[in-house]
Design an enzyme around this catalytic site. Structure first.
Site, PDB file in Angstrom:
ATOM      1  CD  GLU A 158      -2.959  -0.987   2.330  1.00 42.25           C
ATOM      2  OE1 GLU A 158      -4.045  -1.594   2.219  1.00 42.25           O
ATOM      3  OE2 GLU A 158      -2.673  -0.309   3.339  1.00 42.25           O
ATOM      4  CD  GLU A 369      -3.705  -5.571   4.295  1.00 41.44           C
ATOM      5  OE1 GLU A 369      -4.556  -4.771   4.766  1.00 41.44           O
ATOM      6  OE2 GLU A 369      -2.485  -5.345   4.315  1.00 41.44           O
TER       7      GLU A 369
END
Length: 466
Positions: A158, A369
């Site tokens: 991320e 995720e």
């Protein structure tokens, strides 16, 4: 890689779970320094995964999981700016990987999940191009140490969140607010670092595959006119495309670059030789972390405002996001949709749409995720986390529908296998399938979702093998 098996697993991050922050010659991370200096709840102990990893991996295996996505702590492995290796750090991760393999768990390794060594933060962090080359060296150390035992590598987790939180909203170190020029330079250096690591991976002929993990917020609007479509495009570039598209095709979105130029930002730091490295070294796969969509509208006016909620139900402020001349979040529409205590909209269809939209890049995809953070009383007779089960079930259904529809999706990782430290949300924001009693030697207590996920994997596994 020949035959690609479907991965059912769960995911963690080193700082959020390991603890042992100053054990075995680990160097200080930027998070260690920031949280200690500001007297904030920290990850000094976290879930104490450093000492519980064998139990945790056993629970994953007994829970039917065949993969574990974890990150390696840069300051645990590299002692200093000179790049000296800490053998004790290498030994810990070697033991962790061996334990995974012994239990039939595929190690899915992330090289960087936000815990930059403080010795590099002192030199400017990701604003300093030298850090991209230091990252390359760090990755080469990992590739050499674990080649043949790790088949799935991710460079970054991320990039959007650790950069935007550090230099836009300012809620993560180094806590700069609305520094757009700094955001742009950090994004560039991180994507260069990603390409440099991939270059080394290929030149070293490391077994397996290397990709990158991006946060993905599926962008929608409730109108279909030209202004709203442009707002969607602007938000997509801002949230997603500069990570995913650049990693997959080797170039930053051209309309985003032109918009930044027209707005007067200095892009002179972008060098032709760097852009060639980015172009020539793209990912083998992309990981998508999906939790929530964004509903946007055209920019209405005012200065840029980007806020986040680190207080859950106790937050009393306005989370309205405005990116000047780009887009705004449609707050009124967002408020009407189901959401968790931190204000994140719950919309499983967004996961399907994320897979569909990213299929244009023609690389294998993983949902790296997905999960639900909750307030939970773990000191009861059974932890009945029905909301988490419902959340995961509906998202898995959308993933399986995407698989059935022919999209190249190859795995699903719940965040997280056990409760952990959730950055500045502390430990009360629980995501785990297994509870951690932080007040009682980090005792592990499986929740209902742990057993449900075990059965869900079993029920779907045979179908996916056909």
């Amino acid at each position: 890689m020949s035959e690609r098996k479907f991965l059912w697993g769960s995911a963690t991050a080193s700082y959020q779970c390991e603890g042992a922050w100053n054990v075995d010659e680990k160097a200080e991370s930027m998070w260690d320094k920031y949280l200690h200096e500001n007297n904030l709840e920290n990850g000094d102990v976290a879930s104490d995964h450093y000492h519980h990893y064998k139990e945790d991996i056993r629970l994953m295996a007994e829970g039917g999981q065949n993969a574990y996505r974890f990150s390696i702590s840069w300051p645990r492995v590299i002692k200093n700016k000179e790049g000296d290796i800490n053998p004790k750090g290498i030994a810990f991760y070697s033991d962790l990987i061996d334990e995974c393999l012994k239990n039939g768990i595929e190690p899915y390794v992330t090289c960087y999940h936000w815990d930059l060594p403080q010795y590099w933060q002192d030199e400017g962090g990701w604003l300093n191009k030298d850090v991209a080359y230091a990252f390359k060296h760090y990755c080469e150390v990992l590739f050499k140490a674990f080649n043949g035992r790790v088949r799935y590598w991710s460079t970054f987790n991320e990039p959007k969140w650790f950069i935007f939180s550090g230099y836009m909203s300012g809620n993560y170190p180094p806590c700069h607010v609305n520094q757009v020029q700094e955001v742009i330079e950090c994004c560039y250096h991180v994507m260069l670092a990603n390409a440099l690591a991939i270059q080394s991976f290929k030149e070293m002929k490391i077994e397996g595959e290397i990709g990158m993990v991006a946060s993905y917020q599926t962008i929608y609007a409730d109108k279909d006119d030209e202004a709203y479509q442009q707002a969607i495009r602007n938000a997509d570039n801002y949230c997603n495309n500069w990570q995913v598209e650049t990693a997959c095709v080797g170039a930053f979105p051209s309309d985003m670059v032109e918009k930044l130029k027209k707005q007067g930002y200095d892009l002179s730091f972008a060098k032709a030789e760097d852009l060639k490295v980015i172009h020539d070294h793209t990912v083998d796969f992309i990981g998508l972390n999906y939790y929530s969509p964004q509903y946007v509208m055209p920019y209405q006016g005012g200065e840029t405002v980007v806020k986040v909620n680190n207080q859950g139900k106790n937050y009393k402020g306005n989370l309205h996001t405005v990116v000047k001349d780009w887009f705004e979040i449609n707050d009124e529409l967002m408020k009407q949709l189901p959401h968790n205590p931190w204000g994140m909209v719950i919309y499983p269809q967004g996961l399907y749409d994320a897979i569909k939209r990213c299929s244009k890049y023609h690389v294998p995809m993983y949902i790296t995720e997905n999960g639900l953070g909750m307030y939970e009383d773990i000191h009861q007779n059974g932890i009945h986390d029905t909301e988490r089960i419902d959340y995961i079930r509906e998202h898995v259904r959308c993933l399986l529908k995407a698989k059935e529809d022919g999209y190249d999706i190859n795995g699903y990782f719940v965040w997280s296998p056990f409760d952990l430290y959730s950055w500045k949300n502390g430990c009360e924001k629980r995501y785990g399938l297994v509870a951690v009693d932080f007040e009682n030697d980090c005792k592990r207590i499986p929740k209902d979702s742990y057993y449900w996920y075990r059965d869900e994997i079993k029920n779907n596994w045979e179908d996916l093998k056909k």
